[in-house]
Design a protein around this motif. Sequence first.
Motif, short mmCIF file in Angstrom:
data_model
loop_
_atom_site.label_atom_id
_atom_site.label_comp_id
_atom_site.label_asym_id
_atom_site.label_seq_id
_atom_site.Cartn_x
_atom_site.Cartn_y
_atom_site.Cartn_z
N UNK A 269 -12.06 -5.85 50.97
CA UNK A 269 -12.69 -5.19 49.82
C UNK A 269 -12.39 -5.93 48.52
N UNK A 270 -11.29 -6.64 48.49
CA UNK A 270 -10.91 -7.38 47.28
C UNK A 270 -11.38 -8.83 47.31
N UNK A 271 -12.12 -9.22 48.38
CA UNK A 271 -12.74 -10.54 48.41
C UNK A 271 -12.04 -11.55 49.29
N UNK A 272 -10.88 -11.21 49.89
CA UNK A 272 -10.19 -12.16 50.75
C UNK A 272 -10.98 -12.36 52.05
N UNK A 273 -10.84 -13.53 52.64
CA UNK A 273 -11.40 -13.78 53.96
C UNK A 273 -10.27 -13.85 54.98
N UNK A 274 -10.64 -13.74 56.28
CA UNK A 274 -9.65 -13.66 57.34
C UNK A 274 -9.87 -14.80 58.34
N UNK A 275 -8.76 -15.35 58.82
CA UNK A 275 -8.79 -16.34 59.90
C UNK A 275 -7.75 -15.95 60.93
N UNK A 276 -8.00 -16.30 62.21
CA UNK A 276 -6.98 -16.14 63.23
C UNK A 276 -6.59 -17.52 63.72
N UNK A 277 -5.31 -17.66 64.03
CA UNK A 277 -4.74 -18.98 64.34
C UNK A 277 -4.52 -19.14 65.84
N UNK A 278 -4.58 -20.41 66.32
CA UNK A 278 -4.19 -20.78 67.69
C UNK A 278 -4.97 -20.02 68.74
N UNK A 279 -6.30 -19.95 68.59
CA UNK A 279 -7.11 -19.31 69.63
C UNK A 279 -6.93 -20.05 70.94
N UNK A 280 -6.70 -19.31 72.02
CA UNK A 280 -6.51 -19.91 73.33
C UNK A 280 -5.05 -20.01 73.72
N UNK A 281 -4.13 -19.79 72.76
CA UNK A 281 -2.70 -19.89 73.08
C UNK A 281 -2.26 -18.69 73.90
N UNK A 282 -2.92 -17.56 73.72
CA UNK A 282 -2.56 -16.37 74.49
C UNK A 282 -3.74 -15.41 74.51
#
Length: 647
Positions: free
Chosen positions: A147-160
Amino acid sequence: MPLRDAAEDIGRVIREGLLHPVFQPILDFRAQAYLGFEALIRGPASSPLHRPDQLFAAARSAGLAGALEQACREASLRAFARLGLPGRLFLNVTPGCLLDDRLMNGATCHLLNDLGIAANRVVIELTENQQITDLPGMHEGLLHFRRRGFQIAIDDLGEGFANLRMWSEVRPEFVKIDKHFIHGIADDRMKYHFVRAMQDLAEICHASIVAEGIERCKDFVFARDLGIACAQGFFVARPATSPDRHLSPIVVEALAQKQLALSPAGSRMATAMNLLRPVTPAPSHATNESVMARFEADGELDVLPVVRGDVPVGLINRHTLFERFARPFQRELFGRANCTQIMDHAPLVVDQQATAQELAMMLALAPKHHLFDGFIITGEGKYLGVGSSHDLMAMITEMQISAARYANPLTQLPGNVPINEHIDRMLAADKSFVVAYLDVDNFKPYNDTYGYRRGDDVIQLLGRLICQTVNQGIDFVGHIGGDDFFVAFQSADWEARCWNIVDRFAKAMQPMAAANGLGGDGYMAENRKGELVFQAWPTLSVGAVRVHPGQCDSHREVAAAVAVAKKEAKKAARRVPGEAPSGCVFVERRRSGQADDSWSAAGLLTPCRKPAAAGPPSEGYRRDASSNPRVPPEERSGGTTRERTKT
């Protein structure tokens, strides 16, 4: 480090501002510029807390992980603003800190305002180093920041598995693929399919993929051609306190490569390197007791290599050692003795480039105990790791299944499925390329007269000649079936390569004719009516089509166009008067202003005449019949293109 010391040291690091942010650029393939920078933290230099893993381990043991994370975020934001770095800032945040008061109370937003950094320039990168126990709370925290404008990323896809669930729950704007799947992707068919599946999911979810851990140019180019949005790794740039804002020359050069990287789904050969398992070897001066301790500590360890320096000198088998020490007093008598006394002094040692077929042959010819012990893998004579017979059998089985599904069984070249996939990749990448359809003339009477075995010899010969002549790094070779082959050229000298294949095939047929006890231009054989007629020796016809961006929508259109060109090539080869057939290259060229759906319209398909002197095309070989001195004046007509057929 004792808990009291850890708490005191971490507290001092936070209070005195001893954290040092470094920034690693993230490249946007489409913009060919940096999308932003990931902030990474280093502790006090020349101290045990310099490395981030040790720094955060100490903070967790002292119960100060949240306070350290907050200090890291503040230090990263201040350094990012002070350096005036462009683009986005990727900040690492553990899911458990999303609802931390220090992050939710507005202090971060106030700091951003003070530093002049807009919230939409900050990407909260969720790391998977702790189990998510409060999924509703995490959703609440993510909604707060979005809501405040931040974006989201997830790290190390495939590690678990957990971060796959996180992807489906969080719906991030950026997804970072673990470096395990990126390193070596240009050579690994399995990694290619994993990453392609992730890319397909990202497109469905409207997320941008970031390929982490890119260290090689070929993996960088492959990720680009796969359609991945962003790249990060040592090849792009290393983390630095004050990173360069411009792309390095080597990255600029890699981005400028016009050729599309070939898919590893083709016929790349698996090697011993694909089987390598890193195992820390025992030095040659180690005692039997220390070796026994290694095996007792690791139940999965079956063999232990022994090295002198970095050169392997032997191999110790777990069961052999345990059986020997199970005898009365053996451990007491020989425990302190040198391990070289019980090792196999002649283990199977292979180079990392040895193919799976070569490995299988070595094991078949070696003493039987090597089937249980496996083999040592070296690079330039130096120890790298070990490989097991079980893994080798699994890899060969997978290769056989893949070959049965996708490859032609006679030549082992990619069949129709990978051919179609490769054409679609080329079209999706908006690359100019040339497709060639190669077909053997007079093959059926030869096959009927001399038998399918010699017919197979001709097909295998042609497959080898094509692979030897093309540039296998950028040109794709496929076997449609029977005596029909396919090549997708990216080589600039594709036309000369086509003629080279035609010439080499004609020369290779001469010894085959001699082996049949015949010579000359052909042989006598029965036709379909049972009449004895003269049959010419097999020759090669090649139909080629230039494909430019936007001309075709699918592999079906390309296949239809090149099939028409191949038919015209066979016609042109038959109607050369007064000459023995020796092959033909026929190039389809569109006239400007011609409709897209008129592939086979009269005048668009033009035979390619080869000059008397063999060699690559040059300015002396005129393509336009209206200005070609080799074409008689009465045959020169405005706008009609007539090109060289082999003479």
